[in-house]
Design an enzyme around this catalytic site. Sequence first.
Site, PDB file in Angstrom:
ATOM      1  N   HIS A  53       0.804  -1.232   0.000  1.00 45.10           N
ATOM      2  CA  HIS A  53       0.000   0.000   0.000  1.00 45.10           C
ATOM      3  C   HIS A  53       0.831   1.273   0.000  1.00 45.10           C
ATOM      4  CE1 HIS A  53      -3.918  -1.918   0.967  1.00 45.10           C
ATOM      5  NE2 HIS A  53      -3.147  -2.811   1.569  1.00 45.10           N
TER       6      HIS A  53
ATOM      7  N   LYS B 270      -8.702  13.480   4.679  1.00 47.93           N
ATOM      8  CA  LYS B 270      -7.854  12.277   4.636  1.00 47.93           C
ATOM      9  C   LYS B 270      -6.838  12.396   5.761  1.00 47.93           C
ATOM     10  CE  LYS B 270      -6.936  13.434   0.318  1.00 47.93           C
ATOM     11  NZ  LYS B 270      -7.331  12.200  -0.333  1.00 47.93           N
ATOM     12  N   ARG B 271      -6.023  11.352   5.973  1.00 46.54           N
ATOM     13  CA  ARG B 271      -4.975  11.449   6.994  1.00 46.54           C
ATOM     14  C   ARG B 271      -4.094  12.656   6.691  1.00 46.54           C
ATOM     15  NH1 ARG B 271      -1.127   7.240   6.649  1.00 46.54           N
ATOM     16  NH2 ARG B 271      -1.804   6.784   4.541  1.00 46.54           N
TER      17      ARG B 271
ATOM     18  N   LYS C 163       0.323  14.315   1.065  1.00 44.52           N
ATOM     19  CA  LYS C 163      -1.067  14.565   0.654  1.00 44.52           C
ATOM     20  C   LYS C 163      -1.314  16.057   0.413  1.00 44.52           C
ATOM     21  CE  LYS C 163      -2.765  10.406   3.029  1.00 44.52           C
ATOM     22  NZ  LYS C 163      -3.478   9.583   2.039  1.00 44.52           N
TER      23      LYS C 163
ATOM     24  N   THR D  10      -8.757   6.275  -1.892  1.00 43.71           N
ATOM     25  CA  THR D  10     -10.104   5.714  -2.013  1.00 43.71           C
ATOM     26  C   THR D  10     -11.153   6.790  -1.720  1.00 43.71           C
ATOM     27  OG1 THR D  10      -9.720   4.847   0.209  1.00 43.71           O
ATOM     28  CG2 THR D  10      -9.655   3.265  -1.593  1.00 43.71           C
TER      29      THR D  10
ATOM     30  N   LYS E   2     -14.914   7.658  -3.406  1.00 38.28           N
ATOM     31  CA  LYS E   2     -16.163   7.884  -2.667  1.00 38.28           C
ATOM     32  C   LYS E   2     -16.794   9.201  -3.105  1.00 38.28           C
ATOM     33  CE  LYS E   2     -14.103   5.359   1.097  1.00 38.28           C
ATOM     34  NZ  LYS E   2     -13.110   5.479   2.157  1.00 38.28           N
TER      35      LYS E   2
HETATM   36  C1  F58 Z   1      -3.347   3.796   2.175  1.00 32.07           C
HETATM   37  N1  F58 Z   1      -2.432   3.518   3.260  1.00 32.07           N
HETATM   38  C2  F58 Z   1      -2.688   4.512   1.008  1.00 32.07           C
HETATM   39  N2  F58 Z   1      -1.855   3.454   5.503  1.00 32.07           N
HETATM   40  O1  F58 Z   1      -2.044   5.679   1.473  1.00 32.07           O
HETATM   41  C3  F58 Z   1      -3.761   4.874  -0.010  1.00 32.07           C
HETATM   42  O2  F58 Z   1      -3.197   5.460  -1.149  1.00 32.07           O
HETATM   43  C4  F58 Z   1      -4.523   3.617  -0.414  1.00 32.07           C
HETATM   44  O3  F58 Z   1      -5.627   3.959  -1.192  1.00 32.07           O
HETATM   45  C5  F58 Z   1      -5.006   2.867   0.819  1.00 32.07           C
HETATM   46  O4  F58 Z   1      -3.942   2.591   1.699  1.00 32.07           O
HETATM   47  C6  F58 Z   1      -5.671   1.561   0.457  1.00 32.07           C
HETATM   48  O5  F58 Z   1      -4.876   0.837  -0.417  1.00 32.07           O
HETATM   49  C7  F58 Z   1      -2.809   3.678   4.541  1.00 32.07           C
HETATM   50  O6  F58 Z   1      -3.953   3.979   4.824  1.00 32.07           O
HETATM   51  C8  F58 Z   1      -2.021   3.586   6.829  1.00 32.07           C
HETATM   52  O7  F58 Z   1      -3.082   3.900   7.310  1.00 32.07           O
HETATM   53  C9  F58 Z   1      -0.823   3.301   7.712  1.00 32.07           C
HETATM   54  C10 F58 Z   1      -0.874   1.873   8.188  1.00 32.07           C
HETATM   55  C11 F58 Z   1       0.261   1.547   9.151  1.00 32.07           C
HETATM   56  C12 F58 Z   1       0.284   2.466  10.332  1.00 32.07           C
HETATM   57  C13 F58 Z   1       0.266   3.906   9.901  1.00 32.07           C
HETATM   58  C14 F58 Z   1      -0.807   4.252   8.895  1.00 32.07           C
END
Ligand code: F58
Length: 809
Positions: free
Chosen positions: A357, A545-546, A551, A653, A657
């Site tokens: 990811h 988003k985060r 970003k 994602t 949405k």
């Molecule tokens: C996200 N990763 C990607 N990671 O940033 C996004 O582009 C993608 O669409 C999504 O995954 C699904 O494939 C993501 O959300 C996290 O939340 C980390 C996981 C490990 C701990 C810190 C945050």
Amino acid sequence: MRNDFETFFQLTKEKLENECQTTVDDCTASDVYYAIASIVKNDLIGDWSKTENETNNKSAKKVCYLSMEFLVGRLIENNLINRGVLNIAKETIQELGFEPEEVFMQEPDAALGNGGLGRLAACFLDSLASLRYPACGYGIRYRYGLFQQRIIQGEQIELPDYWLEQRYPWEERKFEEAVSVHFGGTVRTSTHEDGKLQFDYEHTDEVLAVPYDIPITGFDNEFVNTLRLYSAETPSPLGDPVTCEDVAYYHELGHEHDITQISGYLYPDDSSYEGKRLRLKQQYFLVSASLQNMLRSFKENSQRTLNEFHESFAIQINDTHPSLAIPELMRLLMDQERLSWDEAWKITTQTFAYTNHTTLQEALETWPKEMLESLLPRIYMIIDEINERFCQSLWFDYPELREKIPELAIIADDQVKMAHLALVGSFSVNGVARLHTNILKEQEMKTFYTLFPDRFNNKTNGITHRRWLLQINPSLSSLITDAIGPKWIHEPQALIQLLRYANDAPFLQQMDEVKRENKRLLSEYIYQETGMTVDENSIFDVHVKRLHEYKRQLLNVFHILHLYNELKENPQLDVTPRTFIFGAKAAPNYYLAKEIIKFINVVASIINNDPDVRDKLKVIFLENYNVSVAERIIPATDLSEQISTAGKEASGTGNMKMMMNGAVTIGTLDGANIEIRDLVGDENIFIFGLRAEEVQAYHNNGGYMARDLYNTDPRIKRILDQMHNGTFGREERAFKDLYYNLLYHNDPYFVLKDFDAYIETHELVERAYRNRGEWTQMNVANIAYSGKFSSDRTIQEYASQIWKLKPLL
Ligand code: F58
């Protein structure tokens, strides 16, 4: 269940009396919530065991989705829709004197994930059940989900998210299926009577993994899968349920605290990857418990031999977090089932598939060798052996790659690289959007791709249109169904038929009205949350988003400041009013991300309090962005901000949405934005900025000097000077670190480089928005083409191309 109001109301009455000890006259919203959840649970329980029995009886293959995160949000409305009783439940609630929303809000928003990765896992479970694929999600039942965010004087404050304070009605504790997971200790090697080596573990710490099962209902079918979340508990010394004396005993040793910490809280950080022992424990706890469970079920239910394990189970690992499952399955097959290395390796590598990811280097997991070795000695031995054999095969079979062995090895520089372990131990590795997969193949994992070209594949992400359109935007959903019929609810690709209405004036008018109404509802919420009123006719320009530098929420703020500066200079300037809406959590240790939150809030307060611009610009930061807040914002969005530095957002994602709810995207050619553009065409999206290849070329060859832009572009200079000279903060040092990062660290995410193109593109947006008819046509096109981004499509691709899984009909 009989789907009529009378029956449902009667059932609710009985539940209130028998389970909540109250009456229809005295009940609270919380009582009604528990009563209705209990009705739904009773209704689905038979289907739940039927799904499991059928899977077993037919020896159907099952996919197990291993993930440290499942961002499920609230389940009540989703389950009512899936079971076909939403309307009668709403009527019942109203009859009892409550608003449905008030009752649904009683459920905690299960925030067992950080963002896209966790929400993807939840959308996948929804699609798996709706498409009748046998599946189980395995995760951790964190006592504390992602922190709750408060904004105090502009700054993010984190509060614990104790979501289990009240009983969670969907879960079932299954103590009888608990398993033990062992940590630490030593490994003693001897020769077994069968002549093979035997490994005994001594002096280990034992932790009990107790499953809590949550039913995952399919839409409009009788299919119910399971999300199994493990909780860490102290084992009783006698192997019996824990007694008070045991608890006291462990307490004294400080043991209980250590153990229960394993399912204590969710880790919120990927801004930099630091080896954290507790997170490593969590990961092993999850995979060991899950695999023991799968093996037990295999032995109890399957006619197959262990060599055919992969015919019964496909295991998808969601990022590298659960990749210790690979050595764990090896361990169980060899040490417990007495298979040879080669037999175990064959089974393992036919079972696992890995999804990546991220390409951010700092987010790739590595563990210090000593930490792994001391915490999981046997697992470390196995990884070491996998590494040894892998490096040997490189040496002998690929002489041309010999010099690359240190770079490819699983263990190097005293670090264990989890992505390498996942790549070597899986039969499939996939990226989550076309560009991302290509970057993996051509850059990040290039040599692995030359070694294992057949393993790499793309699976562009998707989202469940049932939650993200049908549930959260009922008025738009009705309008769509009135126009093209209900087929889209089962087959979202049917949304394409909406194109027939692209020139239908009355339809466009209705679309516009729906959006207006949704914006009104969001405005009410904003008022309730912040006390701010917003102009419902303004452009709702949304960035949720985060919070992460890549970003580029900062780029958005620079646009806002640019507009502000222009308006201050020329108050008569003809700009279409805008409401900028932000929602974002920053990892608690990610300093610059928290500075950006503060910056947004300071800019918001200056702009919102300036009478010169008050009618034109508003900036709203909605605190504690989570699934439920997203559900309110997305239907009301006009403009969807997807402006990551090209090459950095694996997929995104939120972009999907918003598109599905008719928003128009302003974005870079990054992640799934590219695939959105391919479908809707340049006329229905606003694309700007550097391409991924250009970003990469600057990284490789240099040639970008942020300072030059500061010196040559007066708009940039003005904004940066304001950031630095105290305009936005009383303190002398306000926002200097953001400033230094742009100028002295040469703007690592190309914010200044893309500034001009971004401003220009926003001008095009404004022009387009002024032409209401054309804008609404863009909305229609976005909805019509969004079918591809349903997670049903994604899951069908995983099922047929990776898992070789068939629906259970
Ligand atoms: C996200 N990763 C990607 N990671 O940033 C996004 O582009 C993608 O669409 C999504 O995954 C699904 O494939 C993501 O959300 C996290 O939340 C980390 C996981 C490990 C701990 C810190 C945050």
